[in-house]
Design an enzyme around this catalytic site. Structure first.
Site, PDB file in Angstrom:
ATOM      1  N   GLU A  54       1.010  -1.383  -0.108  1.00  0.00           N
ATOM      2  CA  GLU A  54       0.227   0.023  -0.035  1.00  0.00           C
ATOM      3  C   GLU A  54       0.793   1.197   0.135  1.00  0.00           C
ATOM      4  O   GLU A  54       2.016   1.280   0.669  1.00  0.00           O
ATOM      5  CB  GLU A  54      -0.752   0.093   1.316  1.00  0.00           C
ATOM      6  CG  GLU A  54      -2.358   0.480   0.872  1.00  0.00           C
ATOM      7  CD  GLU A  54      -3.185  -0.453   0.087  1.00  0.00           C
ATOM      8  OE1 GLU A  54      -2.935   0.066  -1.273  1.00  0.00           O
ATOM      9  OE2 GLU A  54      -3.626  -1.517   0.407  1.00  0.00           O
ATOM     10  N   HIS A  55       0.645   2.239  -0.823  1.00  0.00           N
ATOM     11  CA  HIS A  55       1.341   3.405  -1.091  1.00  0.00           C
ATOM     12  C   HIS A  55       2.626   3.180  -1.488  1.00  0.00           C
ATOM     13  O   HIS A  55       3.560   3.765  -1.082  1.00  0.00           O
ATOM     14  CB  HIS A  55       1.295   4.212   0.272  1.00  0.00           C
ATOM     15  CG  HIS A  55      -0.102   5.008   0.604  1.00  0.00           C
ATOM     16  ND1 HIS A  55      -0.282   6.224   0.059  1.00  0.00           N
ATOM     17  CD2 HIS A  55      -1.064   4.419   1.272  1.00  0.00           C
ATOM     18  CE1 HIS A  55      -1.783   6.330   0.374  1.00  0.00           C
ATOM     19  NE2 HIS A  55      -2.086   5.488   1.251  1.00  0.00           N
ATOM     20  N   ALA A  98     -15.095   3.591  -1.440  1.00  0.00           N
ATOM     21  CA  ALA A  98     -14.963   2.539  -0.310  1.00  0.00           C
ATOM     22  C   ALA A  98     -13.425   2.020  -0.496  1.00  0.00           C
ATOM     23  O   ALA A  98     -13.116   0.827  -0.057  1.00  0.00           O
ATOM     24  CB  ALA A  98     -15.899   1.286  -0.259  1.00  0.00           C
ATOM     25  N   GLY A  99     -12.718   2.594  -1.249  1.00  0.00           N
ATOM     26  CA  GLY A  99     -11.415   2.123  -1.368  1.00  0.00           C
ATOM     27  C   GLY A  99     -11.083   1.015  -2.419  1.00  0.00           C
ATOM     28  O   GLY A  99     -10.128   0.357  -2.309  1.00  0.00           O
ATOM     29  N   SER A 157     -11.708   1.434  -5.800  1.00  0.00           N
ATOM     30  CA  SER A 157     -11.533   1.965  -6.983  1.00  0.00           C
ATOM     31  C   SER A 157     -12.729   2.113  -8.077  1.00  0.00           C
ATOM     32  O   SER A 157     -12.389   1.726  -9.196  1.00  0.00           O
ATOM     33  CB  SER A 157     -10.391   1.177  -7.580  1.00  0.00           C
ATOM     34  OG  SER A 157      -9.260   1.521  -6.645  1.00  0.00           O
ATOM     35  N   ASP A 181      -4.544   1.040  -9.268  1.00  0.00           N
ATOM     36  CA  ASP A 181      -5.782   0.891  -9.296  1.00  0.00           C
ATOM     37  C   ASP A 181      -6.375   0.681 -10.773  1.00  0.00           C
ATOM     38  O   ASP A 181      -7.162  -0.343 -11.185  1.00  0.00           O
ATOM     39  CB  ASP A 181      -6.608   2.111  -8.933  1.00  0.00           C
ATOM     40  CG  ASP A 181      -6.260   2.442  -7.285  1.00  0.00           C
ATOM     41  OD1 ASP A 181      -5.621   1.324  -6.783  1.00  0.00           O
ATOM     42  OD2 ASP A 181      -6.726   3.421  -6.859  1.00  0.00           O
TER      43      ASP A 181
HETATM   44  C1  GLA Z   1      -5.173   4.941  -3.834  1.00  0.00           C
HETATM   45  C2  GLA Z   1      -4.388   5.137  -5.167  1.00  0.00           C
HETATM   46  C3  GLA Z   1      -3.340   4.043  -5.669  1.00  0.00           C
HETATM   47  C4  GLA Z   1      -2.521   3.696  -4.639  1.00  0.00           C
HETATM   48  C5  GLA Z   1      -3.570   3.314  -3.170  1.00  0.00           C
HETATM   49  C6  GLA Z   1      -2.527   3.209  -2.025  1.00  0.00           C
HETATM   50  O1  GLA Z   1      -5.995   3.712  -4.266  1.00  0.00           O
HETATM   51  O2  GLA Z   1      -5.182   5.322  -6.241  1.00  0.00           O
HETATM   52  O3  GLA Z   1      -2.576   4.453  -6.563  1.00  0.00           O
HETATM   53  O4  GLA Z   1      -1.380   4.739  -4.201  1.00  0.00           O
HETATM   54  O5  GLA Z   1      -4.179   4.519  -2.997  1.00  0.00           O
HETATM   55  O6  GLA Z   1      -1.785   2.100  -2.283  1.00  0.00           O
END
Ligand code: GLA
Length: 384
Positions: A33-34, A121-122, A124, A170
């Protein structure tokens, strides 16, 4: 319901059948992540929640679009793309804009889109809208773009038109997904490998805090700047460092006094997370789920305390989940500041997990917890 309702709506609005129906999925990310914008690795997969498009060409340069789930329509010209603050059409216009900037020429569209990816909701939903439209235009106007070019176009739309300086994960996951596989993407050179995810006794469950992460956009951009600052300082001190992949904990510690506490802790997280994905993938190869889960838990700790992109609801859900012996690993997923946790749970205990999490969450936050058991699917594809 989907995609039949989208196709029916198209027929109703435009009086003919669509020329193409496209499915663009959301994504999960098991670990990493990140790290995408820090030249690290990610381990995403596309899932059985998607945005569906029904579309046809038009003889002019207008896009007449109906957003099914919102019940809203809009007509815009591809020759005059204007940003409407916080409006859904920016994801579509951004893709049109990037394709045009690449010198490609195409005409208008009749379009209906909608789907079951929970918003904010994360998972995408925005990337799915972007990849889906890139796919639709490429298909209908025979632009001849390869899949990676469509991914880059969709990402650039988010960066430039929407204004979130996201990495590539994403859009990549939404395009490149493969049924029952996760994808390890090396974000430094964009090489990737599919890992079959045979979890006969386990299942992947998302727990949605219901906290929308949109406020995180400015924090997201801030994290990127903090990482850039840390890397610049590292490279100044150690000229052999060209990217985060070259950085060790020792080198970071050697320049600790030159960094603010925040920037130091962001860097600590990034170096640790790049390492964790490598170890987690080795564990996956060796069918060592316990180690894999342990790495997921460590990722949450890093995101909570050092990268500081979590929130009380996510921390509560992650902590609560790992108290349960049937949970292999649990962590917040995606950009953070809300959205979902991802949990790997023993199938036989999934029903108990769901009921105890829901009860605990509603007691702690007086809010219902919505959970999704997800399956891994193919990426963006034409359905008809
Ligand atoms: C969001 C961004 C991705 C990624 C994540 C964290 O979803 O769109 O590019 O950086 O955060 O991993």
């Amino acid at each position: 319901m989907y995609p039949a309702c989208i196709v029916d709506k198209f027929q109703e609005l435009f009086g003919s059948a669509p020329q193409v129906t496209v499915r663009a999925p959301g994504r999960i990310n098991l670990i990493g992540e990140h790290t995408d914008y820090n030249d690290g690795f990610v381990l995403p997969a596309s899932i059985d929640k998607a945005i569906y498009f029904a579309a046809a060409t038009r003889p002019d340069t207008l896009v007449e679009v109906f957003a099914y789930d919102l019940g809203e329509s809009l007509t815009f010209s591809i020759e005059a793309l204007d940003k409407i603050p916080n409006h859904w059409s920016n994801y579509l216009k951004g893709v049109v804009d990037e394709l045009q900037k690449a010198g490609l020429s195409f005409g208008g569209l009749n379009l209906v889109f909608g789907g079951d990816i929970p918003l904010g909701a994360g998972v995408s939903s925005s990337a799915a809208v972007e990849t889906g439209l890139a796919f639709v235009i490429n298909h209908l106007y025979a632009l001849g773009l390869d899949t990676m070019t469509m991914v880059k176009t969709a990402k650039a739309a988010e960066n430039h038109f929407v204004g979130v300086n996201c990495g590539i994960m994403d859009q990549f996951a939404s395009m490149f997904g493969k049924k029952d596989h996760v994808i390890r993407l090396d974000c430094r050179d964009l090489s990737y490998a599919y890992f079959p995810i045979a979890l006969p006794e386990h299942t992947v469950i998302l727990c949605n805090t219901g906290v929308k992460h949109s406020l995180g956009d400015s924090e997201y951009n801030t994290r990127r700047l903090e990482c850039e600052e840390a890397l610049r300082m590292l490279a100044q001190n150690f000229p052999s460092i060209k990217s985060w992949r070259d950085v060790s904990f020792e080198q970071l510690d050697a320049i600790k006094s030159q960094l603010s506490d925040n920037v130091y802790r962001r860097a600590l997280y990034v170096i640790g997370e790049i390492e964790r994905v490598i170890v987690a993938c080795e564990a996956l190869d060796a069918h060592d789920l316990a180690t894999f889960g342990q790495k997921m838990n460590e990722t949450h700790q890093g995101l909570q305390h050092n990268y500081e992109v979590s929130c009380p609801e996510l921390d509560f859900l992650a902590a609560r989940a790992i108290e349960n012996p049937a949970v292999i690993g649990a962590r917040m997923m995606g950009g953070g500041f809300g959205g979902c946790t991802i949990n790997i749970v023993e199938k036989a205990a999934a029903a108990d997990f769901l009921s105890s999490m829901k009860e605990a969450y509603s007691t702690a936050f007086q809010k219902a917890l919505v959970c999704y058991e997800v399956a891994l699917t193919n990426g963006t594809e034409s359905m008809a």
